[in-house]
Design a protein around this motif. Sequence first.
Motif, PDB file in Angstrom:
ATOM      1  N   TYR A  53     -13.461  -2.453   5.001  1.00  7.84           N
ATOM      2  CA  TYR A  53     -12.733  -2.942   3.826  1.00  7.84           C
ATOM      3  C   TYR A  53     -11.395  -3.488   4.286  1.00  7.84           C
ATOM      4  N   GLY A  54     -11.010  -4.641   3.739  1.00  3.46           N
ATOM      5  CA  GLY A  54      -9.811  -5.318   4.215  1.00  3.46           C
ATOM      6  C   GLY A  54      -8.501  -4.884   3.593  1.00  3.46           C
ATOM      7  N   GLU A  56      -7.475  -5.171   0.310  1.00  7.25           N
ATOM      8  CA  GLU A  56      -6.958  -6.122  -0.674  1.00  7.25           C
ATOM      9  C   GLU A  56      -6.199  -5.440  -1.811  1.00  7.25           C
ATOM     10  N   TYR A  57      -6.635  -4.245  -2.202  1.00  7.31           N
ATOM     11  CA  TYR A  57      -6.042  -3.578  -3.363  1.00  7.31           C
ATOM     12  C   TYR A  57      -5.302  -2.292  -2.988  1.00  7.31           C
ATOM     13  N   ASP A  58      -4.781  -2.231  -1.784  1.00  5.85           N
ATOM     14  CA  ASP A  58      -4.114  -1.014  -1.322  1.00  5.85           C
ATOM     15  C   ASP A  58      -2.892  -0.651  -2.157  1.00  5.85           C
ATOM     16  N   SER A  66     -12.076   1.833  -1.511  1.00  3.34           N
ATOM     17  CA  SER A  66     -12.402   0.538  -0.925  1.00  3.34           C
ATOM     18  C   SER A  66     -13.339  -0.230  -1.841  1.00  3.34           C
ATOM     19  N   SER A  78     -15.209 -12.994   3.194  1.00  2.43           N
ATOM     20  CA  SER A  78     -13.745 -12.953   3.147  1.00  2.43           C
ATOM     21  C   SER A  78     -13.191 -13.175   1.744  1.00  2.43           C
ATOM     22  N   ASP A  79     -14.043 -13.568   0.814  1.00  3.30           N
ATOM     23  CA  ASP A  79     -13.630 -13.846  -0.570  1.00  3.30           C
ATOM     24  C   ASP A  79     -13.718 -12.542  -1.361  1.00  3.30           C
ATOM     25  N   VAL A  80     -12.633 -11.765  -1.333  1.00  2.00           N
ATOM     26  CA  VAL A  80     -12.685 -10.413  -1.890  1.00  2.00           C
ATOM     27  C   VAL A  80     -11.753 -10.195  -3.076  1.00  2.00           C
ATOM     28  N   ALA A  81     -10.816 -11.119  -3.320  1.00  4.97           N
ATOM     29  CA  ALA A  81      -9.864 -10.950  -4.416  1.00  4.97           C
ATOM     30  C   ALA A  81     -10.501 -11.406  -5.717  1.00  4.97           C
ATOM     31  N   GLY A 297      -2.470 -13.624  -7.850  1.00  5.64           N
ATOM     32  CA  GLY A 297      -2.134 -13.595  -6.441  1.00  5.64           C
ATOM     33  C   GLY A 297      -0.835 -12.888  -6.114  1.00  5.64           C
ATOM     34  N   ALA A 299       1.640 -10.121  -5.091  1.00  5.37           N
ATOM     35  CA  ALA A 299       1.543  -8.872  -4.320  1.00  5.37           C
ATOM     36  C   ALA A 299       2.790  -8.028  -4.576  1.00  5.37           C
TER      37      ALA A 299
END
Length: 302
Positions: A53-54, A56-58, A66, A78-81, A297, A299
């Motif tokens: 898991y990359g 994205e939502y940490d 994850s 790679s398209d996870v958002a 987008g 963060a």
Amino acid sequence: MVTIGWNAQRFPGASDHHVLEEISLLKSERLAVLPIDSYDLGPELSIVDEHEYGGEYDTFTFGSWSSHVLANGSGADSDVAFRPHEGSLSLTELGKRLPTIMSLVAAHFPLDRLQWVRIFALREGIIAPHVDFLEWAKPGLRVQVPLRTSEESLHSENDTVYHIRRGEVWKIHSTDPHSARSTATTARLSLCLDFAESEEPLAIRGDVPATQPVLLPERPEVGAAELEELIDSGRHFTPETMRAAFRPFAALHFERRAHATAAFDWYLEAARRTGDEDMVAKAQAFRRYCIEKRGDGEAFVW
């Protein structure tokens, strides 16, 4: 709206009044129960356990959480958002490795409105109370179906905490503050399906009758002394520890009768005890990002 006719069941110690009151307030809804035992999911769940898991939502998560994408608008791993999209659904490489799970989706759910297929893994972790779809003017419809879970895994919505059993299909009311927590050492794996057109009914095929009541854990009132101890922990906050320090604030409403957003009120009061205006501003900004306003987008930086 969830109906009282579900015969809601509390873990030991609940009063009937509290059971009926909480069910009547719950906006999330059990739509169906799938014949989950008809599918041999074990080998594919093991693949998910090993999938990377990359992060994205940490920002929202504490402990082990994850997200694993099986299908999206592009088919790219790679398209996870998450975001709404037009057009057809494409399998990712992970989705291609999980044909049984994808066959479950195709057998029971309409595919024409389906935009994302993901599996959320949660182990000894918690998600900060948050509101989904703040980034977009029009929310979608989100359902979750636990593929592996235990009663140590809980969801919350506003004032209510509830458990989703394996195979139950729940429409998650994502535009009210909600959260999830699991204290289990084995990851809860929950199938998450996002559909366009939130107001349209979701036609689910091949379901089975629901024979078990909704589970609501008993939660006593918050004690004044324990709450003061939690808030006073703010005296020890530093810019480096502020993020990790939020976790017990988020966890308390799973154990005591409190609204999910109370975590932010308590956390802000704790930050004020530092006497540091920057940390107070950071606590206020985190609340805003989670439940009030954030851009597509955007963060959050601790």
